[in-house]
Write a protein that holds these residues in place. Structure first.
Motif, mmCIF file in Angstrom:
data_model
loop_
_atom_site.group_PDB
_atom_site.id
_atom_site.type_symbol
_atom_site.label_atom_id
_atom_site.label_comp_id
_atom_site.label_asym_id
_atom_site.label_seq_id
_atom_site.Cartn_x
_atom_site.Cartn_y
_atom_site.Cartn_z
ATOM 1 N N LYS A 83 38.963 48.787 50.181
ATOM 2 C CA LYS A 83 38.276 47.728 49.771
ATOM 3 C C LYS A 83 38.815 46.958 48.385
ATOM 4 N N ALA A 84 39.281 47.908 47.569
ATOM 5 C CA ALA A 84 39.999 47.088 46.296
ATOM 6 C C ALA A 84 41.157 46.306 46.785
ATOM 7 N N PHE A 85 41.755 46.636 47.771
ATOM 8 C CA PHE A 85 43.043 45.843 47.902
ATOM 9 C C PHE A 85 42.618 44.499 48.641
ATOM 10 N N LEU A 86 41.573 44.704 49.712
ATOM 11 C CA LEU A 86 41.163 43.513 50.345
ATOM 12 C C LEU A 86 40.389 42.383 49.203
ATOM 13 N N ALA A 87 39.646 43.246 48.281
ATOM 14 C CA ALA A 87 39.136 42.200 47.081
ATOM 15 C C ALA A 87 40.158 41.701 46.291
ATOM 16 N N ARG A 88 41.286 42.214 46.267
ATOM 17 C CA ARG A 88 42.367 41.581 45.632
ATOM 18 C C ARG A 88 42.912 40.357 46.246
ATOM 19 N N VAL A 89 43.235 40.720 47.667
ATOM 20 C CA VAL A 89 43.721 39.560 48.604
ATOM 21 C C VAL A 89 42.880 38.491 48.598
ATOM 22 N N GLN A 90 41.417 38.487 48.527
ATOM 23 C CA GLN A 90 40.630 37.507 48.527
ATOM 24 C C GLN A 90 40.670 36.765 47.229
ATOM 25 N N ASP A 91 40.901 37.301 46.130
ATOM 26 C CA ASP A 91 41.060 36.595 44.936
ATOM 27 C C ASP A 91 42.286 35.867 44.473
ATOM 28 N N ASP A 92 43.310 36.269 45.234
ATOM 29 C CA ASP A 92 45.024 35.911 44.886
ATOM 30 C C ASP A 92 45.416 35.182 46.092
ATOM 31 N N GLY A 93 45.490 34.029 46.143
ATOM 32 C CA GLY A 93 45.770 32.976 47.078
ATOM 33 C C GLY A 93 47.228 33.332 47.466
ATOM 34 N N GLU A 94 48.135 33.512 46.413
ATOM 35 C CA GLU A 94 49.568 33.977 47.016
ATOM 36 C C GLU A 94 49.601 35.400 47.529
ATOM 37 N N LEU A 95 49.041 36.267 47.215
ATOM 38 C CA LEU A 95 48.855 37.597 47.884
ATOM 39 C C LEU A 95 48.097 37.428 49.028
ATOM 40 N N ARG A 96 47.059 36.567 49.437
ATOM 41 C CA ARG A 96 46.589 36.098 50.813
ATOM 42 C C ARG A 96 47.662 35.687 51.798
ATOM 43 N N ARG A 97 48.476 34.617 51.189
ATOM 44 C CA ARG A 97 49.430 33.946 52.094
ATOM 45 C C ARG A 97 50.535 35.195 52.492
ATOM 46 N N GLN A 98 50.992 35.903 51.498
ATOM 47 C CA GLN A 98 51.743 37.092 51.843
ATOM 48 C C GLN A 98 51.322 37.821 53.033
ATOM 49 N N VAL A 99 49.876 38.510 52.645
ATOM 50 C CA VAL A 99 49.436 39.246 53.934
ATOM 51 C C VAL A 99 49.196 38.402 55.168
ATOM 52 N N LEU A 100 48.783 37.483 55.167
ATOM 53 C CA LEU A 100 48.624 36.603 56.486
ATOM 54 C C LEU A 100 50.092 36.195 57.085
ATOM 55 N N GLY A 101 51.159 36.031 56.151
ATOM 56 C CA GLY A 101 52.440 35.947 56.756
ATOM 57 C C GLY A 101 53.141 37.253 57.168
ATOM 58 N N SER A 102 52.541 38.436 57.105
ATOM 59 C CA SER A 102 53.157 39.463 57.600
ATOM 60 C C SER A 102 52.953 39.767 59.178
ATOM 61 N N SER A 103 53.961 40.529 59.575
ATOM 62 C CA SER A 103 54.196 40.591 61.145
ATOM 63 C C SER A 103 53.563 41.949 61.623
ATOM 64 N N THR A 104 53.210 42.845 60.805
ATOM 65 C CA THR A 104 52.824 44.251 61.066
ATOM 66 C C THR A 104 51.834 44.654 60.120
ATOM 67 N N ALA A 105 51.016 45.876 60.546
ATOM 68 C CA ALA A 105 50.281 46.528 59.468
ATOM 69 C C ALA A 105 51.144 47.267 58.545
ATOM 70 N N ASP A 106 52.216 47.698 59.107
ATOM 71 C CA ASP A 106 53.098 48.460 58.111
ATOM 72 C C ASP A 106 53.553 47.290 56.815
ATOM 73 N N ASP A 107 53.662 45.975 57.354
ATOM 74 C CA ASP A 107 54.152 45.282 56.051
ATOM 75 C C ASP A 107 53.139 45.155 55.228
ATOM 76 N N VAL A 108 51.865 45.037 55.726
ATOM 77 C CA VAL A 108 50.645 44.831 54.953
ATOM 78 C C VAL A 108 50.576 46.015 54.047
#
Length: 71
Positions: free
Chosen positions: A7-32
């Motif tokens: 939950k804390a990680f996902l909250a950070r993803v929501q608040d950080d645009g660059e991190l969100r782009r990294q996560v959305l650009g990941s190919s696998t769950a292991d990459d995330v």
């Protein structure tokens, strides 16, 4: 991994645009999970896959079906 860590990680993803782009650009769950771990969160790819389809905080985790390479 605890639900609170995810939950804390996902909250950070929501608040950080660059991190969100990294996560959305990941190919696998292991990459995330590697991204989350590098930021100090205890998150595994397996746990992310098990959370697919669930809403955690403000985020719904969705597994993306990526076509593989065939030879």
């Amino acid at each position: 991994m605890s639900q609170e860590q995810l939950k804390a990680f996902l909250a950070r993803v929501q608040d950080d645009g660059e991190l969100r782009r990294q996560v959305l650009g990941s190919s696998t769950a292991d990459d995330v999970a590697r991204i989350a771990t590098s930021l100090g969160f205890d998150v595994s790819g397996d746990e992310l896959l098990r959370a697919s389809g669930k809403r955690i905080g403000r985020v719904t985790i969705t597994k993306q079906d990526m076509p593989g390479e065939y030879s």
